[in-house]
Design a protein around this motif. Structure first.
Motif, PDB file in Angstrom:
ATOM      1  N   ARG A  51       0.854  -1.186   0.000  1.00  0.00           N
ATOM      2  CA  ARG A  51       0.000   0.000   0.000  1.00  0.00           C
ATOM      3  C   ARG A  51       0.890   1.237   0.000  1.00  0.00           C
ATOM      4  O   ARG A  51       1.907   1.286   0.692  1.00  0.00           O
ATOM      5  N   VAL A  52       0.490   2.237  -0.797  1.00  0.00           N
ATOM      6  CA  VAL A  52       1.262   3.477  -0.903  1.00  0.00           C
ATOM      7  C   VAL A  52       0.645   4.504   0.036  1.00  0.00           C
ATOM      8  O   VAL A  52      -0.566   4.773  -0.023  1.00  0.00           O
ATOM      9  N   ILE A  53       1.466   5.096   0.913  1.00  0.00           N
ATOM     10  CA  ILE A  53       0.985   6.018   1.938  1.00  0.00           C
ATOM     11  C   ILE A  53       1.500   7.424   1.656  1.00  0.00           C
ATOM     12  O   ILE A  53       2.695   7.632   1.410  1.00  0.00           O
ATOM     13  N   ASP A  54       0.579   8.392   1.694  1.00  0.00           N
ATOM     14  CA  ASP A  54       0.932   9.806   1.566  1.00  0.00           C
ATOM     15  C   ASP A  54       1.337  10.308   2.946  1.00  0.00           C
ATOM     16  O   ASP A  54       0.513  10.380   3.869  1.00  0.00           O
ATOM     17  N   GLN A  55       2.605  10.655   3.121  1.00  0.00           N
ATOM     18  CA  GLN A  55       3.104  11.058   4.429  1.00  0.00           C
ATOM     19  C   GLN A  55       2.580  12.418   4.878  1.00  0.00           C
ATOM     20  O   GLN A  55       2.672  12.762   6.063  1.00  0.00           O
ATOM     21  N   ALA A  56       1.998  13.183   3.962  1.00  0.00           N
ATOM     22  CA  ALA A  56       1.467  14.497   4.345  1.00  0.00           C
ATOM     23  C   ALA A  56       0.269  14.359   5.272  1.00  0.00           C
ATOM     24  O   ALA A  56       0.088  15.157   6.199  1.00  0.00           O
ATOM     25  N   ASP A  57      -0.580  13.332   5.032  1.00  0.00           N
ATOM     26  CA  ASP A  57      -1.774  13.161   5.861  1.00  0.00           C
ATOM     27  C   ASP A  57      -1.945  11.737   6.358  1.00  0.00           C
ATOM     28  O   ASP A  57      -2.918  11.425   7.054  1.00  0.00           O
ATOM     29  N   GLY A  58      -1.008  10.854   5.986  1.00  0.00           N
ATOM     30  CA  GLY A  58      -1.091   9.471   6.439  1.00  0.00           C
ATOM     31  C   GLY A  58      -2.123   8.644   5.715  1.00  0.00           C
ATOM     32  O   GLY A  58      -2.360   7.487   6.082  1.00  0.00           O
ATOM     33  N   GLU A  59      -2.741   9.216   4.686  1.00  0.00           N
ATOM     34  CA  GLU A  59      -3.793   8.506   3.965  1.00  0.00           C
ATOM     35  C   GLU A  59      -3.201   7.545   2.930  1.00  0.00           C
ATOM     36  O   GLU A  59      -2.141   7.789   2.356  1.00  0.00           O
ATOM     37  N   GLU A  60      -3.957   6.471   2.708  1.00  0.00           N
ATOM     38  CA  GLU A  60      -3.556   5.504   1.701  1.00  0.00           C
ATOM     39  C   GLU A  60      -3.891   6.028   0.307  1.00  0.00           C
ATOM     40  O   GLU A  60      -5.002   6.512   0.066  1.00  0.00           O
ATOM     41  N   MET A  61      -2.943   5.929  -0.619  1.00  0.00           N
ATOM     42  CA  MET A  61      -3.139   6.415  -1.984  1.00  0.00           C
ATOM     43  C   MET A  61      -3.547   5.300  -2.936  1.00  0.00           C
ATOM     44  O   MET A  61      -3.963   5.560  -4.066  1.00  0.00           O
ATOM     45  N   GLY A  62      -3.440   4.064  -2.512  1.00  0.00           N
ATOM     46  CA  GLY A  62      -3.732   2.927  -3.371  1.00  0.00           C
ATOM     47  C   GLY A  62      -2.633   1.893  -3.242  1.00  0.00           C
ATOM     48  O   GLY A  62      -1.733   2.015  -2.402  1.00  0.00           O
ATOM     49  N   GLU A  63      -2.709   0.854  -4.071  1.00  0.00           N
ATOM     50  CA  GLU A  63      -1.712  -0.205  -4.018  1.00  0.00           C
ATOM     51  C   GLU A  63      -0.705  -0.062  -5.155  1.00  0.00           C
ATOM     52  O   GLU A  63      -1.051   0.336  -6.269  1.00  0.00           O
ATOM     53  N   LEU A  64       0.519  -0.407  -4.839  1.00  0.00           N
ATOM     54  CA  LEU A  64       1.586  -0.380  -5.828  1.00  0.00           C
ATOM     55  C   LEU A  64       1.370  -1.499  -6.847  1.00  0.00           C
ATOM     56  O   LEU A  64       1.062  -2.638  -6.482  1.00  0.00           O
ATOM     57  N   ASN A  65       1.486  -1.168  -8.119  1.00  0.00           N
ATOM     58  CA  ASN A  65       1.419  -2.186  -9.165  1.00  0.00           C
ATOM     59  C   ASN A  65       2.735  -2.962  -9.151  1.00  0.00           C
ATOM     60  O   ASN A  65       3.806  -2.393  -9.362  1.00  0.00           O
TER      61      ASN A  65
END
Length: 544
Positions: free
Chosen positions: A507-521
Motif C-alpha cells: 500500500r502506498v501512503i501519503d506522508q502528508a496526511d497518512g492517507e492511503e493512496m492505493g496499491e503499488l502495481n
C-alpha cells in the motif's frame, strides 16, 4: 519486389572512350565491360546477354539511339539506359549533349541531345526505368539547376512513371576519371560487388546511389545527383553480396565506448567506421532506434545548415525534409522518423551517444579528410525551430561526457554489461542504465503508483527508475531489480524525498496526511528489507 524479369527487361550500355577531337577516356571501355558482366551475372541480376546490348564508341546518332529505341519498345518490366563518356552543354543553353567519337565542343550538332533519349523513355511501356549518366554536366538531365528551382525534365515529365535517374555530377560540374573505371561507375561497381551489410537480400537503386554518394564525398569528388518518380527508387536490381558478412560484423545495438577505439581515432571512410563498430550505417547519420534504447552514434559532417559545433557542445539537426540534390530544407522534420525518435529516446534514457565528426564539419574540430571518433556525448535537450531555409527542424543538444568509467570505478558496475551503460549517481557510484531500461519495459513505462505513461514527442514513452534503498552513501543499496521501482517523474521525486512510502503489503501512503493512496502495481520481486529501510528513513513520526 523481385529482380527484373529477365524476359521482359532490357539494358542498353553506351560508352564513348575514343575521340577524334576530345580527350580520350580509356576507363569508359572498362565501364561497359564490367557493367555488362554485373547485369548478366545470374548470381547478381540475371538479365540475359541477348537483352543487354553494349554500344561502344558510336559514330552516329543512329548508332547510339537505335538500340535505345529498340529496347524501349521491347521492355515491359525494366528498362536500363547507361551512358559514359564526355558530356557537353551548349554555350547558349542548358541542354545536355552526349558525345560521339567525332563530337567537338565547338560544333554541338556532332553530339546527341539527351532529349532524344528522354523521348524514347517516355514512349516505352516499361514499368520501371533506370537511367545512369556518368559524364560531365549530367545533372542537367535531372533538372538540378544551380538555383535548385527546376523540377527535373526527366523524372517529372507527366508520362515518365517509375523512373530513377543517377547523374555522376551536378549540372555545372565535370566528371572524374579513375584508374580502371571512371570514379562514379567504379564506386557503383565496388558497391555491387561487395554488397551493403545490414540491408535486404536485394539491393534497390536508391541504396546503391546513397552508398556511391558517400564514397565520392569521402574522397572529395563531385557529389552525384538523382531524380525519381513514382517509386522508381524501389527498383531492386542486384542481389546483396554482403549477406554473408552479417556474422562478421555484429549488428546488435551497442552503447558507449568500443573496446580498442580511443577518442581521436581516424577513419578514411564509412566502411572503416562500420568495421570498427563506432558507427555501423554506411549512409545514415544516426545509428539506433527508439525501440532499442536510443541513438548509438551520430555523424556530424555539416550536412545540415542548422548544425552548430562548439566542440564539447553540439547542436545537431535531425533527419529528413532536405532536398538530396541541393541540400535545401524543403519540408518540416518529423519526430516520428527513426533517427529523430532515437535521439529523443536518448534524452529520456540518458544512454551515451558516440560522436563521429566528418571532414565537412566545423574546421576547428573536424578532420581535414575522412572521419574522426570524438568520444561520448549525452543528449541533454531538444527543440523545434524554423531552419535557415524556412521549414522547421528538430535540434538536439549534445554535451560531452567529461568522466569516463573504468573497471574499478564502482562496486555497482556489473561485469556482464557493455561499458557505457551506466549513470553516474554520485562520485564513484554508477547504476546500470541497461537494467533500468529492462524494468521500464517490463511495466511498459507505466508508473507503478499512478499508472500514468509519460510520452515525449514522436510517441516515445518514458519513465524513471527510483532506487528503494539509495545506491549512494550512506545507504549503499544494490543496483538490482528488487531494489528498483518504475515511476513517473512526479512520484519518483515524492518517493525520493519520502513524501510517499510503501507498506509491506505494497500500500502506498501519503506522508502528508497518512492517507492511503492505493496499491503499488507489482510485476517483479521487490525487497521488503529495502522497503522497510526506506520507511524507517522517511516516515514522519506522530510527534511531528
Amino acid at each position: 519486389m523481385t529482380l527484373p524479369d529477365p524476359l521482359r527487361s532490357r539494358a542498353v550500355l553506351i560508352g564513348t572512350s575514343r575521340y577524334t577531337y576530345l580527350e580520350q577516356l580509356p576507363a569508359v571501355a572498362n565501364n561497359l565491360t564490367e557493367l555488362a558482366r554485373l547485369l548478366t551475372d545470374g548470381q547478381l541480376c540475371g538479365i540475359p546477354a541477348e537483352h543487354c546490348e553494349v554500344v561502344s564508341n558510336p559514330d552516329s546518332i543512329a548508332e547510339m539511339l537505335d538500340p535505345v529505341a529498340k529496347a524501349a519498345q521491347e521492355a515491359t518490366d525494366v528498362l536500363i539506359v547507361y551512358f559514359a563518356g564526355h558530356g557537353l552543354v551548349h554555350s547558349t543553353g542548358s541542354d545536355l549533349y552526349l558525345t560521339l567519337v567525332g563530337s567537338d565542343n565547338g560544333r554541338m550538332y556532332r553530339s546527341v541531345a539527351y532529349d532524344y533519349i528522354r523521348t524514347e523513355l517516355r514512349m516505352s511501356r516499361a514499368k520501371r526505368k533506370l537511367v545512369i549518366l556518368d559524364c560531365c554536366y549530367s545533372g542537367l538531365a535531372a533538372g538540378v539547376m544551380s538555383g535548385g528551382d527546376s523540377t527535373g525534365e526527366v523524372a517529372n515529365s507527366a508520362n515518365l512513371s517509375g523512373v530513377y535517374l543517377m547523374a555522376s555530377t551536378a549540372e555545372n560540374k565535370t566528371s572524374q576519371s579513375g584508374d580502371t573505371y571512371t570514379a562514379f561507375s567504379g564506386a557503383l561497381f565496388d558497391l555491387i560487388n561487395t554488397g551493403v551489410p545490414d540491408h535486404p537480400d536485394l539491393l534497390d537503386v536508391d541504396t546503391l546511389f546513397e552508398g556511391v554518394r558517400e564514397v565520392l564525398r569521402d574522397k572529395g569528388l563531385p557529389i552525384p545527383q538523382r531524380r525519381e518518380r513514382d517509386y522508381g527508387a524501389s527498383l531492386r536490381l542486384f542481389r546483396n553480396q554482403a549477406m554473408g558478412e552479417r556474422s562478421l560484423v555484429p549488428v546488435k545495438e551497442f552503447y558507449g565506448p568500443i573496446s580498442g577505439v580511443e577518442p581521436g581515432a581516424r577513419f578514411p571512410n564509412r566502411q572503416e567506421l562500420r568495421r570498427s563498430r563506432i558507427h555501423r550505417p554506411l549512409q545514415a547519420g544516426i545509428c539506433g532506434t527508439a525501440e532499442k534504447g536510443g541513438a548509438e552514434s551520430i555523424v556530424v559532417s555539416g550536412g545540415y545548415k542548422d548544425d552548430k559545433d562548439y566542440g564539447d557542445t553540439i547542436i545537431y539537426t535531425g533527419h529528413g525534409g532536405r532536398d538530396p540534390n541541393t541540400g535545401v530544407q524543403v519540408k518540416d522534420q518529423s519526430p516520428m522518423h527513426t533517427g529523430n525518435a532515437a535521439l529523443i529516446k536518448s534524452l529520456t534514457t540518458g544512454l551515451p551517444v558516440r560522436v563521429v565528426r566528418g571532414s565537412g564539419g566545423n574546421r576547428d574540430f573536424s578532420p581535414e579528410v575522412g572521419y574522426s571518433y570524438d568520444g561520448l556525448f549525452r543528449v541533454t535537450d531538444y527543440f523545434v525551430q524554423p531552419s535557415v531555409d524556412g521549414p522547421s527542424v528538430l535540434l538536439y543538444r549534445l554535451e560531452r561526457i567529461a568522466d569516463t568509467i573504468s573497471d574499478n570505478t564502482s562496486q555497482h558496475m556489473s561485469r556482464d554489461l557493455s561499458p557505457g551503460r551506466f549513470e553516474r549517481l554520485a562520485p564513484g557510484v554508477y547504476a546500470s542504465r541497461a537494467r533500468a531500461e529492462e524494468l521500464k519495459r517490463l511495466y511498459n513505462y507505466e508508473c507503478q503508483v499512478c499508472g500514468v505513461v509519460l510520452e515525449a514527442p514522436g510517441d516515445q514513452p518514458f519513465a524513471w527508475v527510483a532506487y528503494v534503498r539509495g545506491l549512494e552513501p550512506p545507504h549503499r543499496g544494490a543496483d538490482a531489480f528488487n531494489n528498483m521501482l518504475c515511476l513517473c517523474s512526479n512520484h519518483r521525486d515524492l518517493f525520493r524525498f519520502g513524501s510517499i512510502t510503501i507498506e509491506d503489503d505494497f500500500r502506498v501512503i501519503d506522508q502528508a496526511d497518512g492517507e492511503e493512496m492505493g496499491e503499488l502495481n507489482v510485476k517483479h520481486e521487490i525487497s521488503l528489507e529495502s522497503i522497510r529501510y526506506h520507511r524507517e528513513h522517511h516516515r514522519v513520526s506522530d510527534g511531528e
